[in-house]
Enzyme design. Sequence first.
Site, mmCIF file in Angstrom:
data_model
loop_
_atom_site.group_PDB
_atom_site.id
_atom_site.type_symbol
_atom_site.label_atom_id
_atom_site.label_comp_id
_atom_site.label_asym_id
_atom_site.label_seq_id
_atom_site.Cartn_x
_atom_site.Cartn_y
_atom_site.Cartn_z
ATOM 1 N N TYR A 30 45.088 23.397 36.854
ATOM 2 C CA TYR A 30 46.280 24.590 37.571
ATOM 3 C C TYR A 30 45.311 25.637 37.935
ATOM 4 O O TYR A 30 45.314 26.111 39.059
ATOM 5 C CB TYR A 30 47.200 25.059 36.407
ATOM 6 C CG TYR A 30 48.265 25.955 37.080
ATOM 7 C CD1 TYR A 30 48.923 25.650 38.138
ATOM 8 C CD2 TYR A 30 48.021 27.397 36.676
ATOM 9 C CE1 TYR A 30 49.816 26.642 38.727
ATOM 10 C CE2 TYR A 30 48.914 28.384 37.293
ATOM 11 C CZ TYR A 30 49.943 27.880 38.244
ATOM 12 O OH TYR A 30 50.605 28.863 38.822
ATOM 13 N N GLU A 52 58.698 30.722 38.722
ATOM 14 C CA GLU A 52 58.416 32.022 38.147
ATOM 15 C C GLU A 52 59.782 32.647 37.518
ATOM 16 O O GLU A 52 59.496 33.189 36.554
ATOM 17 C CB GLU A 52 57.823 33.026 39.250
ATOM 18 C CG GLU A 52 56.446 32.611 39.835
ATOM 19 C CD GLU A 52 55.382 32.439 38.568
ATOM 20 O OE1 GLU A 52 55.683 32.930 37.708
ATOM 21 O OE2 GLU A 52 54.521 31.721 39.043
ATOM 22 N N TRP A 60 53.813 30.424 30.355
ATOM 23 C CA TRP A 60 53.770 29.698 31.827
ATOM 24 C C TRP A 60 53.666 28.267 31.332
ATOM 25 O O TRP A 60 54.024 27.325 32.184
ATOM 26 C CB TRP A 60 52.590 30.157 32.467
ATOM 27 C CG TRP A 60 52.519 29.425 33.787
ATOM 28 C CD1 TRP A 60 51.540 28.757 34.117
ATOM 29 C CD2 TRP A 60 53.372 29.166 34.899
ATOM 30 N NE1 TRP A 60 51.552 27.967 35.518
ATOM 31 C CE2 TRP A 60 52.952 28.221 35.980
ATOM 32 C CE3 TRP A 60 54.725 29.615 35.339
ATOM 33 C CZ2 TRP A 60 53.517 27.884 36.937
ATOM 34 C CZ3 TRP A 60 55.447 29.181 36.344
ATOM 35 C CH2 TRP A 60 54.936 28.417 37.411
#
Length: 197
Positions: A30, A52, A60
């Site tokens: 990522y 988000e 996250w």
Amino acid sequence: MTADDGGAVPGPDGRPRCPWGLSADDYIAYHDDEWGRAVHGDDALFERLCLEAFQSGLSWITILRRREGFRTAFAGFRIAEVARFTDADAVRLLADPGIIRNRAKIDATLANARLLAEWPEGELDRFVWSYAPDPATRPAPRTLSDVPAVTDASTALSKALKKRGLRFIGPTTAYALMQACGLVDDHLSDCFARGAR
């Protein structure tokens, strides 16, 4: 510079990375291939906006590990399809173990899709990217402590999106979106991925 002072650290391949990019195996790809790279297209930006928002209050990594589940549950985040979701779909989503089952976030995602489906094609892309600051005005962060959580630009983007009716997009969420989608480059100055927009 080392992890002790918040600077980039060598990964398993020896390349220096932002320390968070090495904090879990899922983060390496990522960090290296996605975070901070330019994202365009209404559906692609809608996906990032939704993820988000779901991340709000969570780490996250929790969202990243469920991203495929989210994509399946929300029809690949195709705005036109999500806009047609019904109350039955909302009930289905609340029972889906592959996503974060938060009623307020699910409702916001469906409401945002219905709203965005009325925008002209390309409008979300143009609108979001109009808030990208000039890179020349932003010095490269040297350590993690140099990376803000909120900026004037993210506050302005948040306010503008809310004014147009979008939900669950505060200044911190807006800044995370800007970082993830390449509107800003917050890779550390000595991170190998810096500048790979």
